[in-house]
Motif scaffolding. Structure first.
Motif, short mmCIF file in Angstrom:
data_model
loop_
_atom_site.label_atom_id
_atom_site.label_comp_id
_atom_site.label_asym_id
_atom_site.label_seq_id
_atom_site.Cartn_x
_atom_site.Cartn_y
_atom_site.Cartn_z
N GLN A 98 0.84 -1.20 0.00
CA GLN A 98 0.00 0.00 0.00
C GLN A 98 0.87 1.25 0.00
O GLN A 98 1.70 1.43 0.90
CB GLN A 98 -0.91 0.02 1.23
CG GLN A 98 -1.97 -1.06 1.21
CD GLN A 98 -3.03 -0.81 2.25
OE1 GLN A 98 -2.74 -0.55 3.41
NE2 GLN A 98 -4.29 -0.86 1.83
N ALA A 99 0.67 2.10 -1.00
CA ALA A 99 1.41 3.36 -1.06
C ALA A 99 0.83 4.37 -0.07
O ALA A 99 1.56 5.16 0.53
CB ALA A 99 1.38 3.93 -2.47
N ASP A 100 -0.49 4.35 0.11
CA ASP A 100 -1.16 5.27 1.03
C ASP A 100 -1.67 4.49 2.22
O ASP A 100 -2.31 3.44 2.06
CB ASP A 100 -2.33 5.97 0.34
CG ASP A 100 -1.89 6.79 -0.85
OD1 ASP A 100 -0.88 7.50 -0.72
OD2 ASP A 100 -2.53 6.70 -1.91
N ASN A 101 -1.40 5.01 3.44
CA ASN A 101 -1.79 4.28 4.63
C ASN A 101 -2.11 5.24 5.76
O ASN A 101 -1.36 6.19 6.01
CB ASN A 101 -0.67 3.32 5.04
CG ASN A 101 -1.10 2.43 6.18
OD1 ASN A 101 -0.93 2.77 7.33
ND2 ASN A 101 -1.66 1.28 5.84
N ALA A 102 -3.22 5.00 6.44
CA ALA A 102 -3.65 5.89 7.52
C ALA A 102 -3.24 5.38 8.90
O ALA A 102 -3.50 6.04 9.91
CB ALA A 102 -5.17 6.05 7.47
N GLU A 106 2.79 10.48 9.35
CA GLU A 106 3.44 10.84 8.10
C GLU A 106 4.96 10.88 8.25
O GLU A 106 5.68 10.59 7.30
CB GLU A 106 2.93 12.20 7.60
CG GLU A 106 1.49 12.17 7.12
CD GLU A 106 1.05 13.50 6.54
OE1 GLU A 106 1.92 14.40 6.41
OE2 GLU A 106 -0.13 13.64 6.22
N SER A 166 4.11 -1.06 -8.36
CA SER A 166 2.95 -0.18 -8.26
C SER A 166 2.15 -0.19 -9.57
O SER A 166 2.72 0.03 -10.64
CB SER A 166 3.41 1.24 -7.96
OG SER A 166 4.19 1.29 -6.78
N ARG A 192 1.96 9.49 -9.13
CA ARG A 192 1.67 8.40 -8.21
C ARG A 192 2.53 7.17 -8.51
O ARG A 192 2.79 6.35 -7.63
CB ARG A 192 0.19 8.05 -8.22
CG ARG A 192 -0.31 7.40 -9.51
CD ARG A 192 -1.78 7.06 -9.41
NE ARG A 192 -2.25 6.34 -10.57
CZ ARG A 192 -2.65 6.89 -11.69
NH1 ARG A 192 -2.63 8.21 -11.81
NH2 ARG A 192 -3.08 6.15 -12.71
N ASN A 195 6.48 8.21 -7.68
CA ASN A 195 6.78 8.24 -6.24
C ASN A 195 7.25 6.89 -5.72
O ASN A 195 7.93 6.82 -4.69
CB ASN A 195 5.54 8.68 -5.45
CG ASN A 195 5.25 10.16 -5.59
OD1 ASN A 195 6.11 10.93 -6.03
ND2 ASN A 195 4.05 10.56 -5.24
#
Length: 251
Positions: A98-102, A106, A166, A192, A195
């Motif tokens: 996962q490139a984006d993770n909550a 950060e 990706s 995207r 990166n």
């Protein structure tokens, strides 16, 4: 399961069972993280694993990697994480990059940025694939052949070819000789994808090293100054993989 088999059998999983991994297995996973080799030993990254997460997120566990944003640091991130992914695959733990993770902050305490994360846990369905299910470009689409590669080099190229990336962009390109290959990154103008380019390269290099070790292919990797200083249009030279057994024979 052998690690070299796990490279081919692993697939990305997005449906995880909502229960905890046994504490002793978590300790083994943490040991695998700590013992994973770094491609560039002089460049630091920070690897963290979350505690058990409940249904508010995709998976019950996550591994995250913080980097300083440099090329070598991001290659290290992919290189380390893929070693862990293959280990997890071999012991029956499913994963998804996962490139984006909550889950993670950060930045870490050193100001390094969260670069790549990995969702993991027990799958609700099948976590393995057959070789015919691997959807990747053929080697003739990603290679320029200067010489006929020996048997070992062909195996290394196949390990590289099946690597995850990706959006499945496969940004690696190879100039191939009988006993060596120059590795290039095909640059993207899509943010995207760009990166994650160096992370993708690290993942691919890890596949080569993991597979080569189990298949007893004696290799080493080196950046060649004369190539590093040249311009190759939209392609960036990364390093060269050498097969020490130049005639293709195994030790």
């Amino acid at each position: 399961m052998k690690f070299s088999d796990a490279i081919y059998k692993r697939k990305s999983v997005r449906a995880f069972a909502n229960h905890e991994i046994e504490p002793d297995l978590i300790m083994r996973i943490k040991l695998a993280i700590d013992s994973a080799a770094r491609k560039y030993k002089d460049v630091q990254i920070n690897v963290v694993i979350s505690d058990y997460c409940r249904k508010s997120f995709l998976a019950p566990y996550y591994i995250g990697i913080y980097t300083d944003g440099s090329r070598r640091s991001e290659i290290n991130a992919g290189y380390v994480l893929q070693q862990v992914v293959i280990y997890l695959t071999a012991i029956g733990i499913a994963t998804c990059y996962q490139a984006d993770n909550a889950i993670f902050r950060e930045k870490d305490y050193m100001g390094r940025e969260m670069t790549i994360a990995l969702a993991l846990g027990y799958p609700t369905g099948n976590m393995y694939r057959s070789h015919r299910e691997i959807k990747r470009m053929k080697t003739d689409k990603i290679c320029v052949y200067k010489e006929e590669p020996n048997t070992d080099m062909k195996e290394l190229l196949e390990l590289a070819r099946v690597s995850p990336s990706s959006y499945n962009t496969q940004p690696w390109r190879f100039v191939v000789y009988s006993n060596r290959m120059h590795v290039f990154l095909k640059k993207s103008r899509v943010k995207r994808i760009a990166n994650m380019e160096y992370v993708n390269i690290g993942i691919m290099l890890a596949n080569i090293v993991i597979g080569a070790e189990e298949k007893w292919i004696d290799i080493f990797m080196k950046e060649q100054d004369e190539l590093r200083e040249k311009e190759f249009g939209n392609n960036e030279y990364i390093l060269t993989v050498f097969n020490k057994n130049g005639d293709g024979r195994r030790i």
